[in-house]
Design a protein around this motif. Structure first.
Motif, mmCIF file in Angstrom:
data_model
loop_
_atom_site.group_PDB
_atom_site.id
_atom_site.type_symbol
_atom_site.label_atom_id
_atom_site.label_comp_id
_atom_site.label_asym_id
_atom_site.label_seq_id
_atom_site.Cartn_x
_atom_site.Cartn_y
_atom_site.Cartn_z
ATOM 1 N N VAL A 3 64.701 -92.502 -86.990
ATOM 2 C CA VAL A 3 65.311 -92.578 -85.655
ATOM 3 C C VAL A 3 66.465 -93.569 -85.694
ATOM 4 O O VAL A 3 66.330 -94.688 -86.184
ATOM 5 C CB VAL A 3 64.257 -92.998 -84.599
ATOM 6 N N GLY A 4 67.607 -93.133 -85.176
ATOM 7 C CA GLY A 4 68.793 -93.979 -85.184
ATOM 8 C C GLY A 4 69.709 -93.738 -86.361
ATOM 9 O O GLY A 4 70.830 -94.244 -86.400
ATOM 10 N N HIS A 5 69.254 -92.939 -87.347
ATOM 11 C CA HIS A 5 70.069 -92.616 -88.520
ATOM 12 C C HIS A 5 69.922 -91.129 -88.824
ATOM 13 O O HIS A 5 68.904 -90.699 -89.364
ATOM 14 C CB HIS A 5 69.631 -93.426 -89.739
ATOM 15 N N LYS A 6 70.930 -90.349 -88.460
ATOM 16 C CA LYS A 6 70.884 -88.924 -88.777
ATOM 17 C C LYS A 6 70.801 -88.739 -90.289
ATOM 18 O O LYS A 6 71.499 -89.415 -91.049
ATOM 19 C CB LYS A 6 72.141 -88.213 -88.261
ATOM 20 N N CYS A 7 69.948 -87.811 -90.705
ATOM 21 C CA CYS A 7 69.867 -87.493 -92.131
ATOM 22 C C CYS A 7 70.892 -86.399 -92.439
ATOM 23 O O CYS A 7 70.672 -85.227 -92.145
ATOM 24 C CB CYS A 7 68.463 -87.039 -92.516
ATOM 25 N N HIS A 8 72.007 -86.811 -93.020
ATOM 26 C CA HIS A 8 73.115 -85.901 -93.314
ATOM 27 C C HIS A 8 73.210 -85.604 -94.807
ATOM 28 O O HIS A 8 74.034 -84.782 -95.235
ATOM 29 C CB HIS A 8 74.422 -86.537 -92.810
ATOM 30 N N ALA A 9 72.376 -86.251 -95.624
ATOM 31 C CA ALA A 9 72.374 -86.027 -97.067
ATOM 32 C C ALA A 9 71.898 -84.611 -97.373
ATOM 33 O O ALA A 9 71.037 -84.073 -96.670
ATOM 34 C CB ALA A 9 71.472 -87.040 -97.752
ATOM 35 N N LYS A 10 72.460 -84.001 -98.427
ATOM 36 C CA LYS A 10 72.108 -82.632 -98.823
ATOM 37 C C LYS A 10 71.362 -82.712 -100.152
ATOM 38 O O LYS A 10 71.971 -82.837 -101.208
ATOM 39 C CB LYS A 10 73.349 -81.755 -98.967
ATOM 40 N N MET A 11 70.036 -82.631 -100.093
ATOM 41 C CA MET A 11 69.229 -82.856 -101.294
ATOM 42 C C MET A 11 68.054 -81.885 -101.357
ATOM 43 O O MET A 11 67.436 -81.567 -100.345
ATOM 44 C CB MET A 11 68.647 -84.278 -101.304
ATOM 45 N N MET A 12 67.768 -81.421 -102.561
ATOM 46 C CA MET A 12 66.555 -80.663 -102.840
ATOM 47 C C MET A 12 65.933 -81.263 -104.091
ATOM 48 O O MET A 12 66.630 -81.538 -105.067
ATOM 49 C CB MET A 12 66.877 -79.182 -103.080
ATOM 50 N N GLN B 19 61.961 -92.989 -98.684
ATOM 51 C CA GLN B 19 62.417 -93.772 -97.530
ATOM 52 C C GLN B 19 62.420 -92.932 -96.256
ATOM 53 O O GLN B 19 62.104 -93.423 -95.166
ATOM 54 C CB GLN B 19 63.828 -94.304 -97.790
ATOM 55 N N LEU B 20 62.758 -91.660 -96.379
ATOM 56 C CA LEU B 20 62.860 -90.790 -95.208
ATOM 57 C C LEU B 20 61.501 -90.409 -94.645
ATOM 58 O O LEU B 20 61.342 -90.246 -93.434
ATOM 59 C CB LEU B 20 63.641 -89.514 -95.565
ATOM 60 N N THR B 21 60.526 -90.268 -95.519
ATOM 61 C CA THR B 21 59.218 -89.778 -95.064
ATOM 62 C C THR B 21 58.206 -90.896 -94.842
ATOM 63 O O THR B 21 57.236 -90.717 -94.119
ATOM 64 C CB THR B 21 58.631 -88.776 -96.077
ATOM 65 N N GLY B 22 58.421 -92.036 -95.464
ATOM 66 C CA GLY B 22 57.459 -93.109 -95.362
ATOM 67 C C GLY B 22 58.024 -94.340 -94.688
ATOM 68 O O GLY B 22 59.055 -94.296 -94.013
ATOM 69 N N ILE B 23 57.367 -95.469 -94.896
ATOM 70 C CA ILE B 23 57.817 -96.759 -94.363
ATOM 71 C C ILE B 23 57.732 -97.767 -95.492
ATOM 72 O O ILE B 23 56.704 -97.864 -96.176
ATOM 73 C CB ILE B 23 56.937 -97.210 -93.174
ATOM 74 N N GLY B 24 58.796 -98.492 -95.707
ATOM 75 C CA GLY B 24 58.799 -99.473 -96.769
ATOM 76 C C GLY B 24 60.152 -100.127 -96.892
ATOM 77 O O GLY B 24 61.096 -99.790 -96.175
ATOM 78 N N GLY B 25 60.267 -101.068 -97.808
ATOM 79 C CA GLY B 25 61.521 -101.772 -98.010
ATOM 80 C C GLY B 25 62.537 -100.921 -98.745
ATOM 81 O O GLY B 25 62.223 -99.842 -99.258
ATOM 82 N N GLU B 26 63.778 -101.410 -98.791
ATOM 83 C CA GLU B 26 64.850 -100.690 -99.476
ATOM 84 C C GLU B 26 64.533 -100.600 -100.965
ATOM 85 O O GLU B 26 64.116 -101.572 -101.598
ATOM 86 C CB GLU B 26 66.181 -101.419 -99.266
ATOM 87 N N LEU B 27 64.704 -99.396 -101.523
ATOM 88 C CA LEU B 27 64.434 -99.168 -102.936
ATOM 89 C C LEU B 27 65.737 -99.169 -103.717
ATOM 90 O O LEU B 27 66.738 -98.593 -103.283
ATOM 91 C CB LEU B 27 63.713 -97.823 -103.120
ATOM 92 N N VAL C 7 62.691 -82.504 -94.535
ATOM 93 C CA VAL C 7 63.269 -83.455 -93.592
ATOM 94 C C VAL C 7 64.265 -82.679 -92.736
ATOM 95 O O VAL C 7 65.346 -82.313 -93.202
ATOM 96 C CB VAL C 7 63.965 -84.622 -94.318
ATOM 97 N N VAL C 8 63.892 -82.393 -91.501
ATOM 98 C CA VAL C 8 64.726 -81.603 -90.594
ATOM 99 C C VAL C 8 65.431 -82.548 -89.640
ATOM 100 O O VAL C 8 64.778 -83.330 -88.934
ATOM 101 C CB VAL C 8 63.869 -80.587 -89.798
ATOM 102 N N GLU C 9 66.752 -82.487 -89.619
ATOM 103 C CA GLU C 9 67.525 -83.323 -88.702
ATOM 104 C C GLU C 9 67.611 -82.629 -87.351
ATOM 105 O O GLU C 9 68.372 -81.674 -87.176
ATOM 106 C CB GLU C 9 68.924 -83.596 -89.252
ATOM 107 N N LEU C 10 66.817 -83.106 -86.403
ATOM 108 C CA LEU C 10 66.771 -82.477 -85.087
ATOM 109 C C LEU C 10 68.031 -82.754 -84.277
ATOM 110 O O LEU C 10 68.325 -82.028 -83.327
ATOM 111 C CB LEU C 10 65.546 -82.957 -84.309
ATOM 112 N N LEU C 11 68.765 -83.794 -84.624
ATOM 113 C CA LEU C 11 69.940 -84.161 -83.834
ATOM 114 C C LEU C 11 71.236 -83.631 -84.439
ATOM 115 O O LEU C 11 72.306 -84.169 -84.181
ATOM 116 C CB LEU C 11 70.012 -85.681 -83.676
ATOM 117 N N ALA C 12 71.160 -82.562 -85.260
ATOM 118 C CA ALA C 12 72.372 -81.909 -85.747
ATOM 119 C C ALA C 12 73.011 -81.196 -84.559
ATOM 120 O O ALA C 12 72.466 -80.223 -84.047
ATOM 121 C CB ALA C 12 72.035 -80.919 -86.862
ATOM 122 N N ARG C 13 74.149 -81.688 -84.119
ATOM 123 C CA ARG C 13 74.739 -81.252 -82.851
ATOM 124 C C ARG C 13 74.927 -79.736 -82.798
ATOM 125 O O ARG C 13 75.489 -79.129 -83.704
ATOM 126 C CB ARG C 13 76.081 -81.955 -82.645
#
Length: 687
Positions: free
Chosen positions: A430-439, A494-502, A399-405
């Motif tokens: 889109v509309g939510h920057k992914c700022h979480a640090k996870m592997m 949630q980041l890669t797919g589409i679905g309800g809140e888990l 998951v690459v955050e393209l909008l990292a300033r």
């Protein structure tokens, strides 16, 4: 500084933090070359402040003249107050450079040769250098009807040259512009035998100003002065209209260097009529002009400490430690199976994180790797390891955050390279920057005689960036706790797919549960305090701005909860106000390393809850980003986080700045025993 106005407080708070950084340059206990580096850091921070924050204010004023900010202050008045503070900061910066740092450097044999003191031999050397190294790549631009004033690049070094005479075509020469290419070094070292100093330097600006007449032959040069224009660098991407975020960003990036002007910097001796012309051409007013006594871009002095071999004038190099368990156990998966591993950067090495990924890339038992990338650098061994894993047939999802300033271009390049080797690359939501640090690593293991898939996770408070891991203080956790790992899996889903809140078991996640869980934890402390029980909150972060959290902290204080906040940057909470926040203290730590931890501690009726997070307590982190906070469950590691990440800094009386009830900061004064948290941690880890 008034805390009644959140918008003004935010802008002044950013400048206030940079004032604290600049104070490091005035501190005689800081090694001399590091003091110069702190001046450069302040300049770099100010550049971004103008490119983003001041640019945003200017845009709002242009779009809605005479409008009020959300807190009721006119935007123009807010802007004027911020400009006044910024001007004072810049003036202090150059005064410190000229009156303190440069004289001290000269005493140590490090000298900047100004053109007014060159000997004949030095002048000859400089002339040869100009002719051989600069003249071939410089392009002078004469201003006339066929050559209008150029749109100079953002933050580029430029020279405005007043001319007199007629050129070869009979045109009357009035003015010329010279832009210094960024490929040219801003610092040129003079041979020692010519300099007379162990380390003698000449600024590029000095060379160009001295020989600028070579660029305009047979004309009279009446004056030559430096200037620099800072431009709006915020990228605009209409998230409702785009169909491909990467393509949209690639189209916007080239325009970043040519956005609307925000700030003009000119050398102090620039004639008034030249300044007026530059302001008119830039569309700026006099208040947007910063007259500086010296180079218009102090960031360009940043390489100097590396060019000078004087270890005694720098911080003592530190070699990050590696936990004994990781040294004794070659297979990191086995080490993690023995129990959670906590890494405290930069005191402990970032290498185990990279090694975990490298082992996963090569381990036949590993079937999948998932990773978030916010900032990682242009030359990243971590990204190379991910590509190696993909080449080895692992299922790699990034998951690459393209909008990292300011890292957009770097991240786009990495995304392309990852896709080229077969990795799955997504850009989050889109509309939510992914700022979480996870592997997350999925590995096939044998348990109780059966082959099963087991997850391993790394979660951190900082980026997967090996270089900043040596400069920023952060915690990272390696764990095989299956409930935490399942939560990480759900966040990736949630980041890669589409679905309800888990529903998550252990993690607090923005934009869903982090804010309400935090509010619940604060309220629980308030309830315990009202019931006569011990109640305590300690939190460390980069910024505190979110109004609901601030209101709850005020309520907790009034209930009797003792609250200690370590907020490095902007803080909109007002501590120590009678009847409101008597039980709250706020301190900012500014030292050798950038304090970057996010740590949340709650006494929790003796159960002591400790969370680490990627999120500051700001609106954007709670509601417009994907962030996670994760618990430290192991009792021994929990004590470490409290001791190393909180208690050490609450006891710091050297690098701490204490926020007063009026919003101003005062430096903590050492008592009989001087305590520096960063220095003590370096000693503790044998760095």
């Amino acid at each position: 500084m008034s805390l009644r106005y959140p918008l003004l407080n935010r802008e002044l708070g950013i400048l206030g933090f940079n004032e604290r950084v600049l104070a490091q340059a005035a501190d005689p206990s800081v090694p001399l070359l590091e003091r110069l580096r702190f001046i450069c850091i302040t300049s770099s921070n100010l550049d971004e402040f103008f490119e983003i924050r001041m640019a945003g204010l200017q845009e709002q004023m242009q779009d809605n003249p005479g409008s009020l900010s959300p807190d009721g202050m006119s935007l123009q008045h807010c802007y004027d107050l911020v400009v006044e503070r910024a001007q004072k900061l810049v003036h202090r910066q150059y005064r410190l450079l000229h009156e303190t740092v440069l004289p001290a450097l000269e005493e140590e044999g490090i000298y900047f040769h100004g053109t007014d003191s060159w000997t004949d031999e030095q002048t000859q050397w400089a002339r040869r250098y100009f002719a051989n190294e600069l003249l071939p790549v410089l392009t002078p631009i004469g201003l006339d009807p066929a050559h209008p004033f150029p749109r100079v690049l953002n933050k580029s070094l430029n020279f405005v040259v007043e001319l007199e005479g007629k050129d070869a075509f009979g045109r009357q020469a009035v003015m010329g512009i010279v832009q210094a290419p960024r490929a040219l070094p801003r610092l040129v070292q003079m041979p020692q035998e010519l300099s007379g100093f162990a380390y003698g330097f000449v600024l590029l600006s000095s060379l160009l100003q001295r020989f600028v007449n070579e660029l305009f032959p047979n004309l009279i040069v009446r004056s030559c002065n430096q200037f620099r224009i800072t431009r709006n660098s915020e990228l605009f991407v209409d998230e409702d209209e785009i169909t491909n975020l990467r393509v949209a960003l690639q189209g916007e990036l080239p325009a970043r260097h040519l956005g609307n002007a925000v700030r003009l910097e000119v050398s102090a001796e620039t004639p008034v009529h030249i300044v007026r012309r530059l302001l008119d051409e830039s569309g700026l007013s006099e208040k947007d002009c910063y007259h500086v006594d010296g180079p218009v871009n102090l960031v360009r002095l940043m390489p100097l400490p590396e060019m000078v071999d004087r270890p005694d004038l720098k911080f003592v190099p530190h070699v990050p430690a590696t936990p004994d368990r990781l040294v004794k156990t070659a297979n990191l998966f086995d080490a993690i199976d023995q129990g959670d591993v906590l890494l405290h950067h930069p005191y402990e090495s970032f290498q185990p994180v990279l090694e975990l990924l490298l082992q996963a890339a090569q381990d036949p038992s590993v079937v999948a790797i998932k990773q978030t990338i916010y900032r990682t650098g242009t030359d990243s061994p971590l990204m190379n390891a991910l590509m190696q894993a993909a080449r080895n047939g692992k299922e790699v999802t990034v998951v690459v955050e393209l909008l990292a300033r300011f890292d957009e271009e770097t991240n786009i390049n990495w995304a392309s390279q990852l896709e080229a080797v077969g990795a799955h690359v997504v850009y989050g939501v889109v509309g939510h920057k992914c700022h979480a640090k996870m592997m997350l690593i999925v590995r096939r293991v044998t348990e109780n005689g059966k082959s099963v898939l087991k997850r391993y996770a790394h979660l951190g408070t900082g980026n997967y960036h090996p270089r900043t891991a040596r400069l920023y203080s952060d915690f990272g956790l390696m764990t095989s706790d299956q409930m935490i790992c399942e939560d990480v899996h759900h966040v990736f889903q949630q980041l890669t797919g589409i679905g309800g809140e888990l529903k998550l078991h252990e993690l607090w996640q923005s934009p869903f549960t982090l804010h309400p869980k935090l509010i619940d934890a604060i309220r629980a402390e308030s309830q315990n305090a009202r019931a006569g029980k011990k109640a305590r909150i300690v939190a460390k972060m980069n910024a505190l701005l979110e109004p609901t959290v601030i209101a709850e902290l005020y309520e907790a204080s009034q209930a009797g909860v003792k609250i200690d906040l370590i907020v490095r940057g902007v803080c909109s909470l007002q501590p120590g106000v009678a009847g409101l926040s008597d039980n709250i203290t706020v301190r900012s730590i500014v030292g050798r390393f950038l304090e970057h931890h996010r740590i949340f501690y709650f006494f929790a009726n003796g159960d002591e809850k400790v969370y680490l997070s990627s999120a500051d307590w700001m609106d954007r982190n709670f509601f417009r980003r994907v962030e996670v906070a994760f618990p430290i469950k192991d009792r021994r590691l929990k004590r470490r986080v409290i001791a190393e990440g909180l208690s050490a800094f609450l006891g710091d009386n050297q690098a701490a700045w204490i926020m007063q009830s009026d919003g101003h900061y005062r430096r903590s004064r050492p008592g009989k025993t001087s305590r520096n948290a960063q220095a003590s941690l370096l000693t503790k880890f044998g760095c």
